[in-house]
Motif scaffolding. Structure first.
Motif, mmCIF file in Angstrom:
data_model
loop_
_atom_site.group_PDB
_atom_site.id
_atom_site.type_symbol
_atom_site.label_atom_id
_atom_site.label_comp_id
_atom_site.label_asym_id
_atom_site.label_seq_id
_atom_site.Cartn_x
_atom_site.Cartn_y
_atom_site.Cartn_z
ATOM 1 N N LYS A 107 -4.504 -13.816 4.368
ATOM 2 C CA LYS A 107 -3.345 -14.047 3.505
ATOM 3 C C LYS A 107 -2.243 -14.781 4.255
ATOM 4 C CE LYS A 107 -4.092 -9.781 0.827
ATOM 5 N NZ LYS A 107 -3.509 -8.446 0.491
ATOM 6 N N TYR A 108 -2.059 -14.390 5.498
ATOM 7 C CA TYR A 108 -1.023 -15.028 6.307
ATOM 8 C C TYR A 108 -1.326 -16.514 6.518
ATOM 9 C CZ TYR A 108 1.498 -16.549 10.434
ATOM 10 O OH TYR A 108 2.268 -17.282 11.299
ATOM 11 N N MET A 109 -2.574 -16.841 6.844
ATOM 12 C CA MET A 109 -2.925 -18.239 7.086
ATOM 13 C C MET A 109 -2.759 -19.072 5.817
ATOM 14 S SD MET A 109 -3.440 -18.291 10.270
ATOM 15 C CE MET A 109 -3.862 -20.031 10.324
ATOM 16 N N ALA A 110 -3.086 -18.497 4.649
ATOM 17 C CA ALA A 110 -2.894 -19.204 3.385
ATOM 18 C C ALA A 110 -1.408 -19.459 3.124
ATOM 19 C CB ALA A 110 -3.513 -18.403 2.237
ATOM 20 N N ALA A 111 -0.569 -18.455 3.416
ATOM 21 C CA ALA A 111 0.873 -18.608 3.242
ATOM 22 C C ALA A 111 1.439 -19.608 4.248
ATOM 23 C CB ALA A 111 1.566 -17.253 3.393
ATOM 24 N N LEU A 112 0.935 -19.588 5.476
ATOM 25 C CA LEU A 112 1.410 -20.496 6.518
ATOM 26 C C LEU A 112 1.085 -21.940 6.175
ATOM 27 C CD1 LEU A 112 2.714 -20.811 9.312
ATOM 28 C CD2 LEU A 112 0.447 -20.464 10.321
ATOM 29 N N GLU A 113 -0.076 -22.168 5.587
ATOM 30 C CA GLU A 113 -0.463 -23.525 5.211
ATOM 31 C C GLU A 113 0.483 -24.102 4.166
ATOM 32 O OE1 GLU A 113 -4.325 -25.848 3.321
ATOM 33 O OE2 GLU A 113 -4.627 -24.046 4.516
ATOM 34 N N VAL A 143 7.019 3.544 -1.051
ATOM 35 C CA VAL A 143 5.581 3.258 -1.132
ATOM 36 C C VAL A 143 5.269 2.200 -2.171
ATOM 37 C CG1 VAL A 143 4.876 5.514 -0.266
ATOM 38 C CG2 VAL A 143 5.253 5.190 -2.730
ATOM 39 N N SER A 144 6.193 1.961 -3.125
ATOM 40 C CA SER A 144 5.944 0.937 -4.151
ATOM 41 C C SER A 144 6.282 -0.469 -3.663
ATOM 42 C CB SER A 144 6.758 1.253 -5.415
ATOM 43 O OG SER A 144 8.149 1.163 -5.155
ATOM 44 N N PHE A 145 6.962 -0.547 -2.529
ATOM 45 C CA PHE A 145 7.335 -1.852 -1.972
ATOM 46 C C PHE A 145 6.146 -2.453 -1.239
ATOM 47 C CE2 PHE A 145 9.167 -4.249 1.695
ATOM 48 C CZ PHE A 145 9.700 -5.296 0.953
ATOM 49 N N ASN A 146 5.802 -3.703 -1.565
ATOM 50 C CA ASN A 146 4.647 -4.372 -0.958
ATOM 51 C C ASN A 146 5.055 -4.944 0.399
ATOM 52 O OD1 ASN A 146 2.399 -5.975 -0.268
ATOM 53 N ND2 ASN A 146 1.899 -6.286 -2.428
ATOM 54 N N LEU A 147 5.002 -4.104 1.399
ATOM 55 C CA LEU A 147 5.424 -4.503 2.744
ATOM 56 C C LEU A 147 4.546 -5.619 3.303
ATOM 57 C CD1 LEU A 147 7.184 -4.022 5.262
ATOM 58 C CD2 LEU A 147 5.524 -2.285 5.973
ATOM 59 N N GLU A 148 3.245 -5.529 3.046
ATOM 60 C CA GLU A 148 2.326 -6.533 3.571
ATOM 61 C C GLU A 148 2.708 -7.928 3.095
ATOM 62 O OE1 GLU A 148 -2.484 -7.596 3.611
ATOM 63 O OE2 GLU A 148 -1.640 -6.195 2.128
#
Length: 316
Positions: A54-60, A132-137
């Motif tokens: 997910k990170y690499m997709a966002a970084l691109e 817990v409802s916050f999407n930290l990732e």
């Protein structure tokens, strides 16, 4: 183009994923379950495979050069590797004739690839992290992608190769200077276009900042035809790409680059690593997150991208 090497197998397990994100929420006891992902040299923990994807997709999406350049992952190649790029050419061979061997050392561009460290630090309120409802990732991934993406593009353009990648504008290892000019004009832009060999013009794009683009938008030929095509933001049929990290057209600067940027290699050396910093920001009811990227960037064939350099006189 992307080339991948094998990741650490345990970072793909559901257990590692669970404990990693528990640790990111401030549960320090979860770090005991992440020892295999700990980098002894940095004290950071490798992001789980699913999160790293997910990170690499966002970084691109954030990093221009990860779109126009060539991205390679070389995680298991030691501290230094050698990037080789050759000018080999297919040749016609008569029936029963020997196939010519194209192996001269002069046909290869050899570059030493390093592992430079890029750091980012973000802070978050404890109230968000404990919810817990916050999407930290997703939140951390997007923030790190934005921070790292901007820093990467700045280095890939302006980096000097000293503890950072070598940018396309660097005097050593950067793009070739097509001409030194006093002012940007219609004819000088045409000259820059034809300074790039036809095989590199095929996939070439223009790179400049907004101020320089405004100058080019006003340029006309002797018949009054504009150089810039507004309908699709192209010059001579080639797309114009904007970057805030390209310099203005000032004395000594290189405001316009043109060429095939796929010859700029963005080389990842390790997966992103992250850890929390709890004590440092505890008084503010915040939690800090420190992340490192290890990468390098090089234009492996300088003739594929050309720039113009401003002399003593520039456009107003």
């Amino acid at each position: 183009m992307s080339t991948y090497t094998e990741r650490l197998p345990f970072t793909g397990s559901p257990e590692y994923d669970k404990h990693f994100w528990n640790a990111m929420r401030g549960h320090d006891s979860s770090y005991d379950k992440l020892t295999k992902g700990l980098s002894a040299g940095t004290g950071l923990y490798t992001m789980p495979n699913t999160s790293d994807n997910k990170y690499m997709a966002a970084l691109e999406k954030e990093s221009l050069f990860r779109t126009i350049g060539t991205v390679i992952k070389a995680y298991g190649s030691g501290y230094r590797i050698f990037a080789k790029d050759s000018s080999d050419l297919a040749q016609w061979v008569a029936e029963n004739e020997a196939i010519p061997i194209y192996d001269g050392l002069e046909d290869f561009t050899i570059s030493t690839v390093n592992s430079w460290k890029l750091a980012a630090l973000v802070k978050m309120d404890d109230a968000f992290i404990r919810d817990v409802s916050f999407n930290l990732e997703n939140h951390l991934i997007n923030r790190f992608a934005r921070n790292f993406g901007r820093a990467e593009d700045n280095a890939f353009i302006n980096g000097n190769g000293n503890e950072m990648p070598t940018g396309i504008l660097n005097a050593t290892g950067g793009a070739e200077v097509a001409a030194t000019i006093e002012a940007i004009s219609y004819d000088r832009v045409i000259d820059l276009y034809f300074s790039v060999k036809p095989e590199y013009r095929k996939n070439a794009v223009w790179l400049m900042n907004d101020k320089t683009a405004l100058i080019l938008r006003t340029l006309k030929d002797s018949a009054g035809n504009y150089l810039w095509r507004d309908s699709d933001d192209t010059i001579l049929g080639k797309k114009v790409i904007f970057s805030e990290f390209m310099p203005d057209a000032e004395t000594g600067s290189k405001p316009i680059a043109f060429g095939d940027f796929s010859y700029y290699w963005v080389i990842g050396r390790r997966p992103i690593g992250v850890r929390t910093l709890s004590e440092k920001f505890a008084a503010l009811d915040q939690l800090g997150y420190l992340a490192y990227e290890f990468l390098d960037g090089k234009l492996i064939r300088p003739e594929t991208v050309k720039v113009i350099q401003m002399n003593t006189k520039t456009n107003g």
